[in-house]
Write a protein that holds these residues in place. Structure first.
Motif, mmCIF file in Angstrom:
data_model
loop_
_atom_site.group_PDB
_atom_site.id
_atom_site.type_symbol
_atom_site.label_atom_id
_atom_site.label_comp_id
_atom_site.label_asym_id
_atom_site.label_seq_id
_atom_site.Cartn_x
_atom_site.Cartn_y
_atom_site.Cartn_z
ATOM 1 N N ALA A 23 -55.364 40.777 60.029
ATOM 2 C CA ALA A 23 -56.292 41.056 58.925
ATOM 3 C C ALA A 23 -55.789 40.438 57.622
ATOM 4 C CB ALA A 23 -56.478 42.558 58.759
ATOM 5 N N GLU A 26 -56.298 36.667 57.888
ATOM 6 C CA GLU A 26 -57.716 36.309 57.745
ATOM 7 C C GLU A 26 -58.201 36.474 56.308
ATOM 8 O OE1 GLU A 26 -60.275 38.303 60.530
ATOM 9 O OE2 GLU A 26 -59.276 37.417 62.269
ATOM 10 N N ALA A 27 -57.670 37.487 55.619
ATOM 11 C CA ALA A 27 -58.082 37.749 54.238
ATOM 12 C C ALA A 27 -57.448 36.749 53.270
ATOM 13 C CB ALA A 27 -57.718 39.171 53.833
ATOM 14 N N ASP A 69 -61.521 45.032 60.454
ATOM 15 C CA ASP A 69 -62.417 45.282 59.324
ATOM 16 C C ASP A 69 -61.937 46.452 58.462
ATOM 17 O OD1 ASP A 69 -64.080 43.154 59.955
ATOM 18 O OD2 ASP A 69 -65.459 44.384 61.118
ATOM 19 N N LYS A 72 -59.104 45.150 56.325
ATOM 20 C CA LYS A 72 -59.611 44.295 55.254
ATOM 21 C C LYS A 72 -60.208 45.112 54.117
ATOM 22 C CE LYS A 72 -60.568 40.087 57.880
ATOM 23 N NZ LYS A 72 -61.632 39.221 58.391
ATOM 24 N N LEU A 76 -58.670 44.414 50.356
ATOM 25 C CA LEU A 76 -59.459 43.530 49.493
ATOM 26 C C LEU A 76 -60.063 44.284 48.316
ATOM 27 C CD1 LEU A 76 -61.249 41.297 52.136
ATOM 28 C CD2 LEU A 76 -59.314 40.701 50.705
#
Length: 76
Positions: A23, A26-27, A69, A72, A76
């Motif tokens: 995660a 990917e972020a 998810d 994230k 974020l």
């Protein structure tokens, strides 16, 4: 950002570490990810079931593996 994976090294704890790493990658953010396996340190967070994920000192989940998810959302 500091992310801690709390757990004694069981399969679920290892999977949680992998999910958090993915995660973060990917972020595209910078984060220090560490494992906390000392039971006293885990209990200092008030966590009684592992795995658990702590983001900047705040327990986000305990007792189950988060989704990518979920992670994230927290970072974020």
């Amino acid at each position: 950002m500091k992310i801690e994976i709390l757990g004694t090294g069981c399969a679920k704890c290892k999977k949680t570490f992998e999910v958090v790493e993915k995660a973060v990658k990917e972020a595209g953010i910078e984060a220090e990810i560490t494992k906390v396996e000392d039971i006293n340190s885990v209990m200092d967070y008030g966590v009684m079931v592992t795995p658990a994920v702590v983001v900047d000192g705040d327990v986000k989940i305990a007792g189950k593996i988060p989704s990518i998810d979920d992670v994230k959302e927290w970072i974020l």
